[in-house]
Design an enzyme around this catalytic site. Structure first.
Site, short mmCIF file in Angstrom:
data_model
loop_
_atom_site.label_atom_id
_atom_site.label_comp_id
_atom_site.label_asym_id
_atom_site.label_seq_id
_atom_site.Cartn_x
_atom_site.Cartn_y
_atom_site.Cartn_z
N GLU A 38 22.58 -0.65 58.09
CA GLU A 38 22.67 -0.10 58.97
C GLU A 38 21.39 0.29 60.19
O GLU A 38 20.17 0.24 59.61
CB GLU A 38 23.65 1.06 58.77
CG GLU A 38 23.96 2.51 59.50
CD GLU A 38 24.30 3.25 59.06
OE1 GLU A 38 24.62 3.30 58.08
OE2 GLU A 38 24.96 4.78 59.49
N LYS A 109 30.54 3.21 64.64
CA LYS A 109 31.21 4.66 63.18
C LYS A 109 31.93 5.00 63.22
O LYS A 109 31.78 6.01 64.33
CB LYS A 109 29.35 4.91 62.67
CG LYS A 109 29.72 5.38 60.37
CD LYS A 109 28.50 5.02 60.91
CE LYS A 109 28.58 5.94 59.46
NZ LYS A 109 26.98 6.57 58.68
N CYS A 142 28.49 2.61 56.34
CA CYS A 142 28.17 3.00 55.52
C CYS A 142 28.93 3.98 55.14
O CYS A 142 29.86 3.58 54.42
CB CYS A 142 26.98 3.34 56.03
SG CYS A 142 25.90 4.25 54.44
C1 ACM Z 1 25.78 7.11 55.63
O1 ACM Z 1 26.01 6.89 56.55
N1 ACM Z 1 24.12 6.37 56.41
C2 ACM Z 1 25.22 6.91 54.46
#
Ligand code: ACM
Length: 265
Positions: A38, A109, A142
């Site tokens: 990420e 995200k 993530c």
């Molecule tokens: C995350 O979502 N970077 C912990």
């Protein structure tokens, strides 16, 4: 199909150098699909709105996506990687899936973690699934791992491999949830985490490595150390992720009873 990841140690605010390092690591082996962490080129610990906007890039025109497409062409591979995306005045914590001929998917995200809510707009794109060679590849980022709906949605959309760019800070959590996500959906799960510490503007975050590739059985096919950069590539058989039956009577997707999944009371 050869699938790999690089576990890198990005330097905050040095996107060109971080991209070059990730490309150098990918050149050390051969894979059909690579997964990078990420925000792998920008770094993670933003301290102001201005900083995020300075590092955010339009997709696909920005330098990071263009560089990834060039790398995909050079390596004859597809690449999934996270970056801050600037679109119509908003900044998203995004991931791209690129191939030698350009951008194939953009994902923003959905489940933002902690202070990401200060810097990023919540994702507004569906979880994408893209055909890469013989496999169907789904993308999640993530913290999406904490929400079983993310991986389940991808599996229901036909994903056989979950590409999971990450910047994990809680050691050992996603490493366990992603084993379960793989098992409960009968898919491969490739978590590419980063290592290193960012200490900026009074804040400090240590990233926890331990990137991994998990088979549909839940078995680990690759695992990385907690503190060092690493490259892992394994041979996967996407066919194994197509059979969802766990015995002659049970099929993990066909046996779902969505009519009972509404909340009551
Ligand atoms: C995350 O979502 N970077 C912990």
């Amino acid at each position: 199909m050869r699938v790999g990841y690089v576990q890198t140690e990005p330097v905050f605010g040095e996107p060109e150098a971080n991209l070059a390092r990730a490309c150098a690591l990918m050149r050390s082996d051969r894979a059909d699909l690579w997964v990078l962490p990420e925000l792998f080129a920008s770094g993670y610990l933003f301290r102001s709105e201005g900083e995020v906007r300075e590092l955010a890039e339009p997709v696909p025109e920005g330098a990071t996506t263009s560089g990834l497409v060039e790398a995909a062409e050079e390596l004859g591979a597809h690449i999934v990687a996270g970056l801050p995306e600037l679109a119509e005045g908003k900044v998203y914590n995004a991931a791209v899936l690129v191939g030698p001929r350009g951008l194939l998917a953009l994902y923003r995200k959905v489940h933002l973690f902690f202070e990401e809510k200060r810097w990023f707009a919540p994702g507004d794109t569906p979880f994408p699934v893209v055909e890469v060679g013989d496999a169907r590849v789904g993308v999640m980022i993530c913290f999406d791992h904490f929400f079983p709906e993310s991986a389940r949605t991808l599996a229901l959309s036909g994903a056989e491999i979950l590409a999971h760019p990450s910047n994990l800070v809680m050691p050992g959590i996603a490493q366990r949830t992603m084993v379960v996500r793989a098992m409960e959906n009968r898919v491969y799960a490739v978590t590419a985490n980063r290592v290193g510490t960012e200490a900026r503007g009074g804040g400090t975050i240590r990233f926890t490595g331990l990137s991994q590739i998990v088979a549909p059985s839940g078995e680990h096919l690759a695992r990385s150390p907690e503190t060092d950069e690493d490259v892992q590539v394994v041979e996967l058989d996407p066919e194994l992720a197509r059979d969802k039956s766990i015995n002659p009577w049970n099929d993990l997707l066909a046996d779902r009873r969505p009519e009972f999944y509404a909340t009551v009371g």
